[in-house]
Design a protein around this motif. Structure first.
Motif, PDB file in Angstrom:
ATOM      1  N   UNK A 220      39.781  32.193  45.660  1.00 53.22           N
ATOM      2  CA  UNK A 220      38.810  33.240  45.352  1.00 53.22           C
ATOM      3  C   UNK A 220      38.503  33.221  43.863  1.00 53.22           C
ATOM      4  N   UNK A 221      37.678  34.163  43.440  1.00 48.54           N
ATOM      5  CA  UNK A 221      37.329  34.247  42.034  1.00 48.54           C
ATOM      6  C   UNK A 221      38.458  34.796  41.184  1.00 48.54           C
ATOM      7  N   UNK A 222      38.213  34.797  39.880  1.00 52.35           N
ATOM      8  CA  UNK A 222      39.155  35.385  38.942  1.00 52.35           C
ATOM      9  C   UNK A 222      39.300  36.874  39.255  1.00 52.35           C
ATOM     10  N   UNK A 223      40.400  37.468  38.858  1.00 50.69           N
ATOM     11  CA  UNK A 223      40.643  38.890  39.118  1.00 50.69           C
ATOM     12  C   UNK A 223      39.464  39.741  38.631  1.00 50.69           C
ATOM     13  N   UNK A 224      39.125  40.786  39.375  1.00 51.87           N
ATOM     14  CA  UNK A 224      37.988  41.638  39.022  1.00 51.87           C
ATOM     15  C   UNK A 224      38.253  42.412  37.739  1.00 51.87           C
ATOM     16  N   UNK A 225      37.297  42.351  36.809  1.00 50.69           N
ATOM     17  CA  UNK A 225      37.432  43.055  35.531  1.00 50.69           C
ATOM     18  C   UNK A 225      37.613  44.552  35.745  1.00 50.69           C
ATOM     19  N   UNK A 226      36.880  45.123  36.705  1.00 55.62           N
ATOM     20  CA  UNK A 226      36.995  46.553  36.988  1.00 55.62           C
ATOM     21  C   UNK A 226      38.437  46.934  37.353  1.00 55.62           C
ATOM     22  N   UNK A 227      39.094  46.074  38.143  1.00 55.46           N
ATOM     23  CA  UNK A 227      40.462  46.369  38.577  1.00 55.46           C
ATOM     24  C   UNK A 227      41.443  46.282  37.410  1.00 55.46           C
ATOM     25  N   UNK A 228      41.219  45.321  36.529  1.00 53.46           N
ATOM     26  CA  UNK A 228      42.091  45.176  35.354  1.00 53.46           C
ATOM     27  C   UNK A 228      41.947  46.391  34.438  1.00 53.46           C
ATOM     28  N   UNK A 229      40.707  46.813  34.192  1.00 53.17           N
ATOM     29  CA  UNK A 229      40.461  47.966  33.323  1.00 53.17           C
ATOM     30  C   UNK A 229      41.063  49.236  33.930  1.00 53.17           C
ATOM     31  N   UNK A 230      40.918  49.410  35.231  1.00 48.56           N
ATOM     32  CA  UNK A 230      41.484  50.585  35.904  1.00 48.56           C
ATOM     33  C   UNK A 230      43.003  50.610  35.745  1.00 48.56           C
ATOM     34  N   UNK A 231      43.652  49.454  35.926  1.00 53.23           N
ATOM     35  CA  UNK A 231      45.099  49.380  35.769  1.00 53.23           C
ATOM     36  C   UNK A 231      45.514  49.676  34.331  1.00 53.23           C
ATOM     37  N   UNK A 232      44.793  49.101  33.368  1.00 51.32           N
ATOM     38  CA  UNK A 232      45.124  49.328  31.959  1.00 51.32           C
ATOM     39  C   UNK A 232      44.922  50.791  31.578  1.00 51.32           C
TER      40      UNK A 232
END
Length: 280
Positions: A220-232
């Motif tokens: 699949x694609x690279x991890x979703x930026x939205x998900x990374x920002x939400x976690x951070x």
């Protein structure tokens, strides 16, 4: 959202608008395009035009991907100030992806580096941490400003990522490292959290989880930026990225592509917004 299939090639104007939306969300670095063979990757044949269109955009850095010297020279001619190149820790993947051995790829490269297949390879299977450390050390010694460790097929878990990172950290300073996790098995966020806990603070991601590798079937694609920002955000880490604006960028490109977002965060928040609006 309208998910009707659109034509395969994304117009230059749409790419430029996406870049502008990503910059407006507060992202400090946006990889703008790749200078690759238009014969093999027609989607990126307009790399020069994209660079020309974003020349005057301020507020972010725009590195580009270059697989060889020809691509590097074209990127520089087009005004690129940063280039990313990719070496593999897998001999087989190196030959299928960039048509040369690991040693030959190391001879080509300098300035910025991305190492693919750091925990697994679609051809060779699991990759030894010592192999990744060897490639990383060679690139560091060349003077690379940043080395991104990429789990190209997304098979890594904290159990395999930790020994890989430990091996690399033995030979490369932590402030030169970045991580790049694909989310094929849903392990990207756990791997990113593990990397953060080990001192790495630079993370590659893709809006709405778009992308993938044509030489890594099923990935699949690279991890979703939205998900990374939400976690951070949940960790209390200051990113200066506006999640709402980031979701607008993701929605824009997904609507054009005629596909749903690969971001669980965007999907959940959009459903919540719709549900809330329906009650008003």
């Amino acid at each position: 959202m309208d998910y009707k299939m659109r034509r395969d090639i994304v117009p230059t104007a749409v790419k430029v608008e996406l870049i502008k939306l990503l910059v407006s969300s507060g992202l400090p670095v946006v990889e703008a395009t790749s200078f690759v063979s238009p014969k093999w990757v027609p989607q990126l044949a307009d790399a020069k035009d994209v660079m020309e269109a974003i020349r005057n955009i301020e507020g972010a850095r725009f590195p580009v991907l270059t697989p060889n010297l020809k691509g590097f020279e074209a990127a520089v001619t087009s005004g690129a100030r940063e280039v990313a190149i990719f070496a593999s820790a897998s001999e087989s993947f190196s030959k299928s992806n960039i048509n040369c051995s690991i040693e030959d790829s190391l001879i080509r490269y300098h300035d910025v580096a991305y190492i693919s297949c750091v925990v697994g390879c679609p051809v060779e299977g699991m990759v030894l941490p010592s192999k990744v450390a060897y490639v990383a050390e060679q690139l560091c010694d060349m003077g690379c400003s940043e080395i991104s460790l990429g789990d190209t097929i997304g098979v890594g878990t904290p159990g395999t990522v930790i020994p890989m990172l430990e091996a690399v950290l033995d030979v490369v300073p932590v402030d030169k490292l970045a991580v790049h996790f694909h989310d094929t098995y849903g392990q990207a966020l756990s791997n990113i959290l593990t990397s953060l806990q080990m001192g790495i603070s630079t993370v590659d991601s893709s809006v709405s989880g778009l992308g993938g590798c044509p030489y890594a079937k099923g990935a699949s694609g690279n991890v979703a930026t939205e998900d990374v920002v939400y976690m951070l955000n949940g960790l209390g880490v200051k990113t200066n990225v506006d999640l709402g604006k980031l979701m607008i960028a993701g929605d824009f490109i997904c609507k054009h592509l005629g596909r749903p977002s690969g971001s669980k965060t965007a999907t959940a928040l959009n459903k919540t917004t719709i549900a809330h609006a329906s009650k008003l």
